[in-house]
Design a protein around this motif. Structure first.
Motif, PDB file in Angstrom:
ATOM      1  N   GLY A 228       0.825  -1.201   0.000  1.00 45.69           N
ATOM      2  CA  GLY A 228       0.000   0.000   0.000  1.00 45.69           C
ATOM      3  C   GLY A 228       0.856   1.247   0.000  1.00 45.69           C
ATOM      4  O   GLY A 228       2.007   1.218   0.465  1.00 45.69           O
ATOM      5  N   THR A 229       0.317   2.314  -0.548  1.00 48.02           N
ATOM      6  CA  THR A 229       1.087   3.562  -0.571  1.00 48.02           C
ATOM      7  C   THR A 229       0.677   4.509   0.557  1.00 48.02           C
ATOM      8  O   THR A 229       1.372   5.480   0.817  1.00 48.02           O
ATOM      9  CB  THR A 229       0.917   4.319  -1.910  1.00 48.02           C
ATOM     10  OG1 THR A 229      -0.412   4.834  -2.005  1.00 48.02           O
ATOM     11  CG2 THR A 229       1.226   3.415  -3.090  1.00 48.02           C
ATOM     12  N   ASP A 230      -0.474   4.222   1.207  1.00 49.29           N
ATOM     13  CA  ASP A 230      -0.949   5.080   2.302  1.00 49.29           C
ATOM     14  C   ASP A 230      -1.139   6.524   1.821  1.00 49.29           C
ATOM     15  O   ASP A 230      -0.927   7.469   2.583  1.00 49.29           O
ATOM     16  CB  ASP A 230       0.058   5.035   3.469  1.00 49.29           C
ATOM     17  CG  ASP A 230      -0.597   5.193   4.826  1.00 49.29           C
ATOM     18  OD1 ASP A 230      -1.789   5.554   4.890  1.00 49.29           O
ATOM     19  OD2 ASP A 230       0.116   4.967   5.833  1.00 49.29           O
ATOM     20  N   ALA A 231      -1.537   6.673   0.550  1.00 51.51           N
ATOM     21  CA  ALA A 231      -1.727   8.016  -0.017  1.00 51.51           C
ATOM     22  C   ALA A 231      -2.850   8.737   0.728  1.00 51.51           C
ATOM     23  O   ALA A 231      -3.914   8.170   0.953  1.00 51.51           O
ATOM     24  CB  ALA A 231      -2.080   7.903  -1.494  1.00 51.51           C
ATOM     25  N   HIS A 232      -2.583   9.975   1.120  1.00 51.61           N
ATOM     26  CA  HIS A 232      -3.601  10.819   1.744  1.00 51.61           C
ATOM     27  C   HIS A 232      -4.064  11.901   0.767  1.00 51.61           C
ATOM     28  O   HIS A 232      -4.685  12.883   1.168  1.00 51.61           O
ATOM     29  CB  HIS A 232      -3.068  11.437   3.033  1.00 51.61           C
ATOM     30  CG  HIS A 232      -3.065  10.482   4.205  1.00 51.61           C
ATOM     31  ND1 HIS A 232      -2.220   9.403   4.277  1.00 51.61           N
ATOM     32  CD2 HIS A 232      -3.825  10.445   5.333  1.00 51.61           C
ATOM     33  CE1 HIS A 232      -2.449   8.758   5.419  1.00 51.61           C
ATOM     34  NE2 HIS A 232      -3.417   9.365   6.073  1.00 51.61           N
ATOM     35  N   ASP A 233      -3.712  11.711  -0.510  1.00 50.19           N
ATOM     36  CA  ASP A 233      -4.056  12.659  -1.570  1.00 50.19           C
ATOM     37  C   ASP A 233      -4.059  11.837  -2.868  1.00 50.19           C
ATOM     38  O   ASP A 233      -3.114  11.071  -3.113  1.00 50.19           O
ATOM     39  CB  ASP A 233      -2.957  13.737  -1.612  1.00 50.19           C
ATOM     40  CG  ASP A 233      -3.216  14.816  -2.663  1.00 50.19           C
ATOM     41  OD1 ASP A 233      -3.618  14.484  -3.796  1.00 50.19           O
ATOM     42  OD2 ASP A 233      -2.991  15.993  -2.344  1.00 50.19           O
ATOM     43  N   PRO A 234      -5.110  11.983  -3.690  1.00 52.08           N
ATOM     44  CA  PRO A 234      -5.182  11.146  -4.908  1.00 52.08           C
ATOM     45  C   PRO A 234      -3.958  11.286  -5.814  1.00 52.08           C
ATOM     46  O   PRO A 234      -3.618  10.343  -6.527  1.00 52.08           O
ATOM     47  CB  PRO A 234      -6.435  11.669  -5.625  1.00 52.08           C
ATOM     48  CG  PRO A 234      -7.238  12.372  -4.587  1.00 52.08           C
ATOM     49  CD  PRO A 234      -6.282  12.869  -3.554  1.00 52.08           C
ATOM     50  N   ARG A 235      -3.278  12.417  -5.744  1.00 50.90           N
ATOM     51  CA  ARG A 235      -2.104  12.617  -6.614  1.00 50.90           C
ATOM     52  C   ARG A 235      -0.999  11.612  -6.313  1.00 50.90           C
ATOM     53  O   ARG A 235      -0.122  11.357  -7.142  1.00 50.90           O
ATOM     54  CB  ARG A 235      -1.537  14.030  -6.433  1.00 50.90           C
ATOM     55  CG  ARG A 235      -2.401  15.129  -7.015  1.00 50.90           C
ATOM     56  CD  ARG A 235      -1.799  16.489  -6.707  1.00 50.90           C
ATOM     57  NE  ARG A 235      -1.751  16.728  -5.262  1.00 50.90           N
ATOM     58  CZ  ARG A 235      -1.050  17.696  -4.682  1.00 50.90           C
ATOM     59  NH1 ARG A 235      -0.296  18.504  -5.402  1.00 50.90           N
ATOM     60  NH2 ARG A 235      -1.078  17.866  -3.367  1.00 50.90           N
ATOM     61  N   PHE A 236      -0.988  11.079  -5.084  1.00 52.25           N
ATOM     62  CA  PHE A 236       0.118  10.200  -4.662  1.00 52.25           C
ATOM     63  C   PHE A 236      -0.295   8.726  -4.625  1.00 52.25           C
ATOM     64  O   PHE A 236       0.357   7.914  -3.985  1.00 52.25           O
ATOM     65  CB  PHE A 236       0.636  10.632  -3.294  1.00 52.25           C
ATOM     66  CG  PHE A 236       1.049  12.080  -3.235  1.00 52.25           C
ATOM     67  CD1 PHE A 236       1.795  12.648  -4.254  1.00 52.25           C
ATOM     68  CD2 PHE A 236       0.665  12.883  -2.170  1.00 52.25           C
ATOM     69  CE1 PHE A 236       2.172  13.984  -4.222  1.00 52.25           C
ATOM     70  CE2 PHE A 236       1.033  14.231  -2.126  1.00 52.25           C
ATOM     71  CZ  PHE A 236       1.783  14.782  -3.153  1.00 52.25           C
ATOM     72  N   VAL A 237      -1.370   8.408  -5.341  1.00 47.79           N
ATOM     73  CA  VAL A 237      -1.948   7.065  -5.190  1.00 47.79           C
ATOM     74  C   VAL A 237      -0.968   5.956  -5.579  1.00 47.79           C
ATOM     75  O   VAL A 237      -1.029   4.859  -5.026  1.00 47.79           O
ATOM     76  CB  VAL A 237      -3.281   6.966  -5.979  1.00 47.79           C
ATOM     77  CG1 VAL A 237      -3.049   6.924  -7.484  1.00 47.79           C
ATOM     78  CG2 VAL A 237      -4.116   5.787  -5.515  1.00 47.79           C
TER      79      VAL A 237
END
Ligand SMILES: [Zn+2]
Ligand SMILES: [Zn+2]
Length: 271
Positions: A228-237
């Protein structure tokens, strides 16, 4: 190589941004085959009074419906209904028996709190030097192991060595190898999966979770791994997925495990 990401967040808490739909659309655009929405499961008002950390109780239903809507809208990508559920140990104050966990395809187990102190919160980082690094690392791995063998409905233990986030390591008196072995034994005993979480590379520790030595212990103990990337913003998915796959291979994994809608698992060979 097939790309997956089974750890993402949205703007439903005070520290994330983006909608469920935006996360799924971004994941599809990044050629990710399976994406899980894993918003922070609600905490009590005592622990998280402003919903900065976790989503409010009254959006939980809507959150699940938004994921179902995104799943219907994007048939080209596998979309999982997930949540990230804190381990609070003896400080647990929610009625978790009343929750229908079956509605979630994937539940991440996370140790963010040690005796109600959110040790990974930059605003409360002064406490690190008051308590001492060795004691914190000891307590962290005790809690990680307890969480693994608890009756919590965790499928995957998230960011297994989150304790390194601020690059505050224990002294040489602390037996880190033993801590890693205990963590791996506990994950195997509790029949949990673990994740490689690529977000660690963006923090002071500057490396993925977990360290390769810990990941190797998990592999030796037969613990399945996901990513998982643990992205907290869709840009960093999709941030760091390739690096995560490489780390898994370096630790000796030859396949990655992906949870499916409904909870079944499939594996993808690691080239
Ligand atoms: Zn987390
Ligand atoms: Zn997370």
């Amino acid at each position: 190589m097939e790309l997956i990401n089974t750890h993402t967040h949205t703007g439903l808490t005070g520290h994330g941004s983006g909608t469920v739909e935006e996360v799924v659309a971004a994941a599809e655009a990044a050629s990710i085959s399976t994406v899980a929405l894993t918003e922070h499961f609600p905490l009590s008002a005592d622990i998280d009074p402003t919903n900065y950390i976790s989503m409010p109780w009254d959006v939980l239903e809507d959150y699940c419906e938004q994921i179902e809507a995104a799943r219907a809208k994007h048939p080209g990508i596998q979309v999982l209904i997930g949540t990230e559920l804190d381990w609070l140990g003896a400080d647990e104050d929610r009625d978790l028996d009343a929750i229908d966990w079956e509605r979630f395809d994937i539940i991440l187990g996370s140790v963010h709190y040690l005796d109600l102190w959110p040790f990974d919160d930059p605003d409360q980082a002064d406490h690190w030097d008051e308590v001492g690094h060795d004691a914190i690392w000891e307590r962290y791995f005790d809690q990680f192991c307890e969480a693994c063998t608890s009756n919590m409905p965790y499928d995957v233990m998230a960011h297994p060595d989150l304790v390194k986030k601020f690059n505050k390591y224990p002294s040489s008196a602390f037996d880190i190898k033993r801590a890693y072995q205990r963590a791996a034994e506990a994950a195997a005993a509790g029949q949990r999966m673990i994740e490689v979480n690529t977000s660690g590379a963006t923090y002071a520790c500057k490396e993925l979770y977990p360290h390769i030595d810990l990941l190797t212990e998990f592999r030796k103990a037969g613990v399945p791994a996901t990513l998982g990337t643990d992205a907290h913003d869709p840009r960093f998915v999709d941030r760091g997925i390739e690096a995560g796959l490489k780390l898994l291979h370096e630790a000796g994994y030859r396949q990655i495990t992906v949870i499916q809608p409904g909870g079944d698992r499939r594996t993808i060979p690691l080239a």
